[in-house]
Design a protein around this motif. Structure first.
Motif, short mmCIF file in Angstrom:
data_model
loop_
_atom_site.label_atom_id
_atom_site.label_comp_id
_atom_site.label_asym_id
_atom_site.label_seq_id
_atom_site.Cartn_x
_atom_site.Cartn_y
_atom_site.Cartn_z
N LEU A 86 0.84 -1.20 0.00
CA LEU A 86 0.00 0.00 0.00
C LEU A 86 0.88 1.26 0.00
CD1 LEU A 86 -3.09 0.33 0.15
CD2 LEU A 86 -2.85 0.73 2.57
N GLY A 87 1.91 1.23 0.81
CA GLY A 87 2.81 2.39 0.90
C GLY A 87 3.52 2.66 -0.42
N ARG A 88 4.02 1.61 -1.04
CA ARG A 88 4.75 1.80 -2.31
C ARG A 88 3.81 2.30 -3.41
NH1 ARG A 88 7.44 -3.96 -1.63
NH2 ARG A 88 8.42 -3.49 0.33
N LEU B 240 3.63 -5.22 -9.17
CA LEU B 240 5.05 -4.83 -9.14
C LEU B 240 5.50 -4.50 -7.73
CD1 LEU B 240 6.01 -2.51 -12.14
CD2 LEU B 240 6.98 -4.70 -11.53
N CYS B 241 4.60 -3.86 -6.98
CA CYS B 241 4.95 -3.50 -5.60
C CYS B 241 5.07 -4.76 -4.73
CB CYS B 241 3.90 -2.57 -5.00
SG CYS B 241 3.89 -0.95 -5.74
N PRO C 178 15.79 0.38 -5.50
CA PRO C 178 15.84 1.18 -4.28
C PRO C 178 15.01 2.45 -4.34
CG PRO C 178 17.77 1.59 -5.63
CD PRO C 178 16.94 0.63 -6.39
N VAL C 179 14.07 2.50 -5.29
CA VAL C 179 13.20 3.69 -5.34
C VAL C 179 12.05 3.51 -4.35
CG1 VAL C 179 11.72 5.07 -6.84
CG2 VAL C 179 13.85 4.13 -7.73
N LEU C 180 11.39 2.35 -4.42
CA LEU C 180 10.31 2.03 -3.50
C LEU C 180 10.50 0.62 -2.98
CD1 LEU C 180 7.28 3.51 -5.39
CD2 LEU C 180 8.15 4.30 -3.23
#
Lengths: 375, 582
Positions: free
Chosen positions: A149-151, B509-510, B522-524
């Motif tokens: 959720l955060g990303r 992707l997340c 290392p972006v998210l």
């Protein structure tokens, strides 16, 4: 068992302050694309654009105690802290009210977005179909937990604010600064009252009380997350109100249901950069899905903590379905707006401001129960 | 030929698990157990670490046969050869070569045999370093060679020599291409490294060709591949651990990393996953990849499979781990989306040019994914989005087309994929010709027959061309597949459908992880990253290693990596003063 004692935080991973702030910002700024600017103008007339700024300053009054509470109880969310400071009854009371508040906000916003989409873009598609698709995607996201959720919110919040800035700049041909006069709008008294009451536009920032428990370094990052949550939200909301206020004269604006969408229709840069309102749909859906996803997540975690459940995930689907059903019960767009701004947010101010302040004051006078105590 | 027949194990010794005798994993100084550090002997033999032979190359055998192989070697040469030949189904199986010789021994002439598999072992090495020394061994040498260990020390001139005292060990060595020497009256086999299968010459990888930079690509030889990487990283800190994977194929894999830079937890995780594989499949890099990746049901690549040694070396230097085998593909973990969009050539051209190419590549990614679906969405639902003149052009071009836009696009995209697939399968000489001619003829014919509109051919061509610009093959395939889902979503709901699917894909992707590292890092999540994550920054400002692989050592280069400041001129004939390192 006392809520919060022993640490009931769910093993859902950790986030850093950027992700925490992004969740709150994505949750807060969705309203900017709906009727929010019109509501600001209704309250503040020509000074409507100042409401997001000064309301943000007023919000610091309850946000600061919230930050102090989170910092002094690392790894605990606001419901757990309430349980430790004020006892189980208070935690259940506040937790339940906040859960209902989140549900209400989710229901009204999903209804507003579905109706707006239905009217503007897909007139032949039933509103329910749009809501169900949005529901499925938001459920999937909420179910993945706070890290995902955060990303996702970080990508989304940056994209949304970038779109806001772009749309504002592209509408610069229609700006007229004279529409800000008289500067004090309805007068200092009414404007001051609006600043206090409309701090509820930042009611979503109270969600930091829930996601703040997942911060990797709560003592160092809570303050930063709070500052950025409020600051970025205030920037986005002010920008929207300011742009809309400069493009539409006050009498016309109160008759525009979705002002920012109308602005996108005015954009005409060259022959090929025009009529971007269909593209607006992408933004609308994005903010709608993310807002509902965050709402489902916060609602599930709040209620699971309130009732000392071991996991929150089974609650996500029921909360989403209840929110969807409540949204379907709202007969039309106008009713959804009235419920959202005139009832939920207006009276929600009491909860949003009262909860952290009262718990913080209590915490100054009472000693917290020991871990595992009160069983 | 020995008269082997019905002589079977008359005196069967109690079976004993085959021990890993030359250093176990976890012992001091033995990082992986695959290399015999204690004796200073490098081995490419089957390490029976688990204490049983269940993880040996003898998958598919009955329990009795496995127990037989777990036995120690017999003193009787005839007994030993009988068992080994039975195991190899010789003489029906003609691969096993049994070279019988007689050597001088302390008590006179002794019979001995050299066992190896023709083709896997290098015959010249066997002749020069095994047979010739043995056959020319005089009585004195024989007298002093009291056992096979002394024989290995004093007579055999092979570079790497090892011993095996169980059937499972000697059989595994033979299967691995080594030569086993058995002497009558001795229950210890000598294993000489002779593995040298034929492989093609080092050529450039066709899938990762570059204009500038090295042109060497990996080949089908494990040792050659390791050497190519080692040539680029001349450091004793570069470690190669050897592991054997697969119940049946027992393929050799190597884990490579730079000690001191790599995070030990990452190495442990890679080792754990590889050694836990119990599959009976023919074990190659691609199959191993399927068995150890984080998300087995997702086609998203979570391992960077490359054929270029320079790319592997540069990633090792950043703290990644490489998995090498006897194939021209080397896998590197962990890998992020940003790495998949980088090409080795980015580092051989100026950073401004590299940044420009990167932007083009990202635009290509978006075009592959969205060009066709946006066309469908706009033409079907959102006419008002396009300028009026363009709308009229599209409407005129579609006037005679009897199909809905979505069907048109799907048919054209499918035809494009068909041409691409056919171009890969047919012989190289006519392949490209068919690709171009096919595209032109089919496109032109379809337009003339008013099956598709001319503007659609342009859209599909852009989408198809863009997919070729994706540097990672697997990512390109994934995007091509996702494109069809996007088209369907656009056909069903227009832009809302495309948006919903995009949000869903972003969420995926997340979620995705590569060996525990989020693929958007290392972006998210926001970790420290170097200036080449999205665009390409100047090399000298990339002082710190990116945190993607969580390396132990952060500093990649000193603050003043350049001897001169940017813009500072150097007087002719004068070497610039060395700057103090901070």
């Amino acid at each position: 068992m006392t809520i919060g004692a022993g640490g009931t935080r769910f093993p859902d991973g950790h986030i850093d302050w950027i992700e925490a702030a992004a969740i709150i910002v994505a949750y807060t700024i969705a309203k900017a694309f709906l009727v929010f600017p019109e509501r600001m103008v209704r309250d503040g007339i020509t000074a409507g654009w100042t409401i997001p700024i000064f309301s943000a300053l007023v919000s610091i009054l309850w946000l600061y105690p919230l930050v102090l509470l989170l910092e002094s109880h690392p790894g605990k969310n606001l419901v757990e802290i309430t349980g430790l400071v004020a006892g189980r009854t208070a935690a259940i009371l506040f937790g339940m009210i906040y859960g209902i508040y989140i549900l209400g906000i989710g229901a009204t916003v999903s209804r507003e977005i579905a109706s707006a989409l239905n009217v503007v873009v897909l007139p032949l598609t039933p509103t329910t179909a749009l809501m169900i698709i949005g529901l499925i995607v938001s459920l999937y996201i909420a179910y993945q937990g706070v890290e995902v959720l955060g990303r996702l919110c970080a990508i989304h919040a940056v994209g949304t604010i970038a779109v806001m800035v772009l749309l504002s700049l592209m509408s610069s041909r229609s700006w007229d600064a004279r529409q800000f006069f008289p500067l004090l709008g309805p007068g200092a008294g009414r404007l001051g009252a609006a600043y206090i009451v409309r701090q509820s536009i930042y009611g979503e920032v109270l969600g930091l009380g829930i996601v703040g428990a997942y911060l990797r370094n709560p003592r160092e990052e809570t303050g930063k997350a709070a500052r950025w949550s409020l600051g970025a939200s205030a920037f986005a909301l002010t920008l929207t109100a300011l742009t809309v206020g400069m493009v539409f004269p006050y009498p016309a604006l109160v008759r525009v249901a979705v002002p920012f969408l109308r602005i996108s229709r005015y954009i005409f840069i060259g022959r090929f950069l025009q009529r971007l309102d269909a593209l607006f749909v992408v933004v609308w859906l994005g903010v709608g899905v993310m807002k509902t996803a965050v709402g489902h997540y916060l609602g599930a975690v709040t209620l699971a903590t309130t009732f000392n459940l071991k996991t929150y995930k089974p609650l996500i689907a029921p909360i989403a379905v209840v929110s969807f059903a409540a949204g379907r019960l709202i007969p039309d767009y106008s009713t959804a707006i009235i419920l959202d701004f005139d009832i939920l947010r207006t009276y929600g101010t009491i909860l949003v401001a009262g909860w952290p302040i009262s718990i913080y004051i209590l915490s100054r006078f009472t000693r917290p129960e020991k871990e595992g105590g009160g069983q | 030929m020995f008269p082997f027949g019905a002589i079977k194990r008359a005196f069967r010794r109690p079976s004993r698990p085959a021990d890993f005798t030359l250093g176990k994993r976890g012992e001091p100084g033995i990082p992986g157990g695959g290399e015999d550090v204690v004796r200073g002997v490098h081995r490419e033999r089957r390490p029976f670490r688990s204490g049983t032979i269940s993880r040996s190359p003898f998958g598919g055998m009955s329990e009795t046969e496995r127990e037989d192989l777990g036995r120690r070697l017999d003193k009787s040469l005839r007994e030993n050869i009988s068992t080994i030949m039975d195991t190899f189904h010789a003489p029906r199986n003609s691969d096993l070569t049994v070279r019988e010789i007689e050597i001088n021994w302390r008590d006179g002439r002794r019979r001995a045999v050299c066992l190896f598999i023709d083709g896997l072992s290098d015959l010249e090495t066997i002749r020069r370093h095994v047979l010739a020394p043995l056959l020319s061994m005089d009585h004195d040498a024989g007298r002093s060679s009291v056992d096979p260990r002394c024989l290995a020390k004093k007579v055999l001139s092979g570079t790497f020599v090892d011993f095996g005292d169980t059937f499972s060990e000697v059989v595994a060595a033979i299967v691995g291409g080594e030569t086993v020497l058995l002497v009558d009256g001795e229950d210890l086999g000598v294993i000489v490294q002779t593995r040298n299968p034929e492989h093609r010459a080092i050529v450039e990888s066709p899938a990762e060709a570059v204009v500038r930079g090295p042109h060497a690509g990996f080949v089908e030889n494990f040792r050659e591949n390791v050497t190519m990487i080692r040539l680029l990283l001349e450091t004793p800190q570069l470690v190669t651990e050897q592991l054997h994977v697969g119940a049946r194929s027992h393929a050799l894999f190597g884990i490579m990393y730079i000690e001191g830079i790599v995070n030990p937890k990452l190495v442990d995780e890679v080792r754990r996953r590889i050694t836990s594989v119990e599959s009976g499949l023919l074990m190659t890099m691609t199959i191993l990849e399927r068995l150890i990746e984080d998300e087995p049901y997702s086609p998203y690549p979570v391992m960077l499979v490359t054929e270029r040694p320079d790319r592997v070396a540069s990633m090792l230097a950043e703290g990644h781990v490489a998995i090498v085998d006897s194939s021209p593909s080397v896998a590197v973990v962990p890998v992020t989306l940003w790495t998949l969009m980088q090409s080795p050539e980015d580092y051989y051209i100026h950073f401004v040019a590299a940044s420009f190419v990167r932007v083009i590549r990202w635009a290509a990614l978006l075009s592959t994914l969205y060009a066709s679906s946006l066309y469908v969405a706009i033409v079907t639902f959102h006419h008002e989005m396009i300028p009026t003149e363009l709308l009229f052009t599209i409407a005129a071009s579609r006037e005679a087309v009897p199909f809905p836009a979505a069907l048109e696009v799907v048919v054209m995209e499918a035809a494009f994929e068909l041409i691409r697939e056919a171009g890969v399968r047919i012989p190289t000489i006519i392949g490209p010709t068919l690709g171009i001619v096919g595209a032109v003829i089919i496109g032109q014919a379809a337009v003339t027959a008013t099956v598709v509109s001319p503007i659609l051919v342009v859209v599909v061509a852009i989408s198809g061309l863009a997919s070729f610009a994706i540097p990672n093959y697997e990512l390109g395939v994934l995007l091509r597949m996702t494109r069809f889902a996007m088209i369907l979503a656009a056909a069903a709901l227009g832009l809302p459908g495309v948006t919903m699917l995009s949000v869903f894909l972003l969420a995926r992707l997340c979620i995705m992880r590569s060996f525990g590292v989020p693929v958007l890092a290392p972006v998210l999540p926001s970790w420290r990253h170097s200036a080449d994550t999205f665009l390409e920054g100047p090399l000298w400002i990339m002082r710190k290693r990116p945190q993607t692989a969580r390396p132990l050592e952060d500093d990649r280069q000193p603050q003043r990596a350049r001897p001169v400041k940017p813009g500072e001129s150097v007087r002719r004939g004068r070497v610039p003063e060395r700057r103090e390192r901070r």
